[in-house]
Scaffold this motif. Structure first.
Motif, short mmCIF file in Angstrom:
data_model
loop_
_atom_site.label_atom_id
_atom_site.label_comp_id
_atom_site.label_asym_id
_atom_site.label_seq_id
_atom_site.Cartn_x
_atom_site.Cartn_y
_atom_site.Cartn_z
N HIS A 73 -2.73 -6.48 -11.06
CA HIS A 73 -4.69 -6.91 -10.73
C HIS A 73 -5.04 -5.71 -9.45
O HIS A 73 -4.29 -6.65 -8.84
N LYS A 74 -5.95 -4.91 -9.65
CA LYS A 74 -5.60 -4.46 -7.79
C LYS A 74 -5.79 -4.95 -6.43
O LYS A 74 -6.71 -6.04 -6.97
N ALA A 75 -5.25 -5.28 -5.95
CA ALA A 75 -5.08 -5.70 -4.38
C ALA A 75 -5.70 -5.21 -3.08
O ALA A 75 -6.81 -4.87 -2.74
N ALA A 76 -5.37 -3.65 -3.61
CA ALA A 76 -5.39 -2.57 -2.25
C ALA A 76 -4.94 -1.09 -3.26
O ALA A 76 -3.58 -1.08 -3.01
N ALA A 77 -5.95 -0.08 -3.09
CA ALA A 77 -5.19 1.02 -3.63
C ALA A 77 -6.24 2.59 -2.78
O ALA A 77 -7.05 2.89 -4.04
N PRO A 78 -6.89 2.57 -1.64
CA PRO A 78 -8.27 2.98 -1.36
C PRO A 78 -7.40 4.84 -1.53
O PRO A 78 -8.46 5.59 -1.85
N SER A 79 -5.94 5.50 -1.60
CA SER A 79 -5.99 6.60 -1.78
C SER A 79 -5.70 7.66 -3.41
O SER A 79 -5.79 8.35 -3.94
N ILE A 91 -5.60 1.16 -15.00
CA ILE A 91 -4.61 0.31 -15.07
C ILE A 91 -5.13 -1.07 -14.88
O ILE A 91 -4.04 -2.46 -14.42
N GLU A 92 -5.96 -1.35 -14.71
CA GLU A 92 -6.55 -2.93 -13.57
C GLU A 92 -6.23 -4.33 -15.21
O GLU A 92 -7.11 -3.50 -16.76
#
Length: 508
Positions: free
Chosen positions: A164-170, A179-180
């Motif tokens: 699960h996404k924690a950080a992907a600002p770009s 992809i979550e």
């Protein structure tokens, strides 16, 4: 153009890059160390302008001075080098030419930056920033260390095996959303495979790699073409997630970039471990406070009854029948307090890692069961309590009779407590090849999957609302310790609004 012998000897230094540059800034000659540093071939460098290799904001130091400059390598990445310019005379006595001397400091620079990043993360942890904020800080910081780098942190749900996404600002939002919650596994992209294998996965060209086959259409809608993923592993060896670096062009990583992604994953592991430990401590403190409050209430209730009935017992003119009734109530509430105190003492032993005291001896099985059922038939007359026993039960079992009664009373008490008046509660006892199984079934309120997973935890109560039935949330924790201390097993199944089934077995 030929140079004197002292200048030529510099080019044989294996660890220091050298380039001869003319008055127009054109490179005329380089040694092997310089090509290794810039990742260009000698043919590509000779005749090229030196300024094209330098970062636009950097300029050469004066003759004889040294400065750390940024260079653009052949793959567009930044390299750091301690740079010195040395005057040199050619054979025709011209002196406008110079030798550029560069010592590769990329790894050293990266390590210094990682140390700064670590200090920043520790500062955020000290300030009690949230985990998403810290993860985004890590990602954005790592992205500043490489041109065109995109980073992401995915955390693992260990129970479901999903990321699960924690950080992907770009990263593009639609990509992160797609992809979550993906399951880790062999061949599930770079991140899913790295997490599954618990080892780094480097894919230089994701559009042409089989691991990305299932996501090829998705990733083709993004500019991303390379992905390197590092598993995030805690100090105790548990898997926490994955850290990924993406590039918009297919490319293999350099050694310093592999060190960088390993450092980024390690830094992220520190943050996740600390914040989760902090949450565990917070939950434990809250549970402790709730436990103290509930324990005080649970002790006060029978104590108040004892005090009240004692006053009534002592009143003048109280007839013998009433005194006998008051005495029974005092005794019953005293037993309730005694059981509660015994549970607290048992818990104190479990807390320090000690097994409960148990003395096993041959015990008649049916009298033990009838004693327990008889007690609840009297104390819970509104419930339909049944004992169903198999035909081939052993006459005796080896156990601590008092402890097994404690187990049965706890499980039956919960079944009655969480069942409506008149609801059936059944105790089934059967024999298998080498054990006796005890199964308590009710048709009460049941529990959710999350509650079932935590039901044997200390201080956990399935219904912690203000209207929930009383209890300290320690009974099943003690029950499990007793059953396992006898060499048996216990498990629980439940569904909300359908009831609960608790089964434990004891060896014969």
């Amino acid at each position: 153009m030929p140079y004197n012998n002292s200048s030529n000897s510099l080019f044989h230094t294996p660890l220091v890059g050298h380039a001869v540059v003319d008055a127009d800034g054109c490179i005329s000659r380089v040694n092997h160390a310089f090509t290794r540093f810039t990742r260009y071939s000698a043919q590509q460098l000779e005749g090229a302008q030196l300024q094209a290799l330098l970062h636009p904001d950097d300029s050469l130091p004066v003759r004889g001075a040294t400065a750390r400059l940024r260079y653009l390598s052949s793959d567009g990445q930044l390299c750091w080098g301690d740079t010195c310019t040395l005057s040199v005379e050619a054979a025709d006595n011209s002196s406008d030419n110079f030798i550029l001397q560069v010592r590769d400091q990329t790894s050293d620079h990266m390590e210094q930056q990682v140390q700064k990043g670590r200090a920043r993360v520790l500062e955020l942890l000290y300030n009690d920033d949230s985990l998403p904020e810290i993860c985004e800080t890590i990602v954005r910081f790592i992205e500043t260390l490489g041109e065109g780098m995109r980073c992401s942190i995915l955390t693992l749900d260990a129970e479901r095996g999903t990321l699960h996404k924690a950080a992907a600002p770009s990263l593009p939002d639609f990509y992160s959303e797609a992809i979550e919650g993906m399951h880790i596994g062999e061949g599930v992209g770079s991140c899913g495979t790295a997490a599954f294998r618990r080892e780094r996965v480097v894919i230089a060209d994701i559009l042409n790699h089989p691991y990305w086959e299932r996501a090829r259409r998705l990733v083709s809608r993004t500019p991303m073409r390379a992905c390197w993923s590092e598993p995030i592993i805690a100090g105790d060896g548990s898997l926490l997630g994955s850290f990924a670096i993406y590039y918009d062009t297919p490319r293999e990583p350099q050694p310093d970039e592999l060190d960088l992604i390993a450092s980024a994953a390690s830094l992220t592991a520190i943050a996740i471990t600390y914040k989760r430990s902090q949450q565990v401590l917070h939950d434990l403190n809250r549970a402790k406070d709730e436990f103290i409050s509930i324990a005080a209430h649970e002790l006060r209730t029978p104590l108040s009854a004892i005090m009240g009935y004692s006053e009534l017992f002592a009143e003048e003119g109280t007839d013998l029948h009433s005194q006998q009734m008051f005495a029974r109530e005092i005794s019953a509430n005293g037993e309730s307090m005694s059981r509660l105190i015994d549970d607290l003492l048992d818990l104190s032993l479990i807390q320090v890692g000690r097994r409960l005291n148990m003395v096993k001896q041959k015990t008649l099985l049916m009298p033990l069961l009838e004693k327990v059922i008889g007690y609840f038939s009297r104390s819970a007359p509104l419930h339909d309590l049944k004992l169903c026993s198999g035909q081939d039960l052993p006459e005796e079992i080896s156990c601590d009779a008092g402890r097994i009664i404690q187990v049965l009373e706890n499980i039956l008490s919960n079944a009655i407590k969480y069942s409506p008046d008149g609801g059936p509660v059944t105790l089934e006892v059967e024999r298998s090849a080498d054990s006796v199984s005890f199964c308590v079934t009710d048709q009460g309120i049941g529990m959710s999957e999350t509650e079932v997973r935590r039901v044997f935890d200390k201080f956990f109560r399935a219904d912690a609302s203000n209207t929930a039935p009383g209890g300290l949330g320690i009974g099943l924790c003690i029950v499990r310790d007793i059953v396992e201390g006898h060499g048996g097993e216990i498990y629980l199944k439940s569904r909300q609004k359908e009831g609960t089934r608790v089964t434990f077995s004891l060896p014969i």
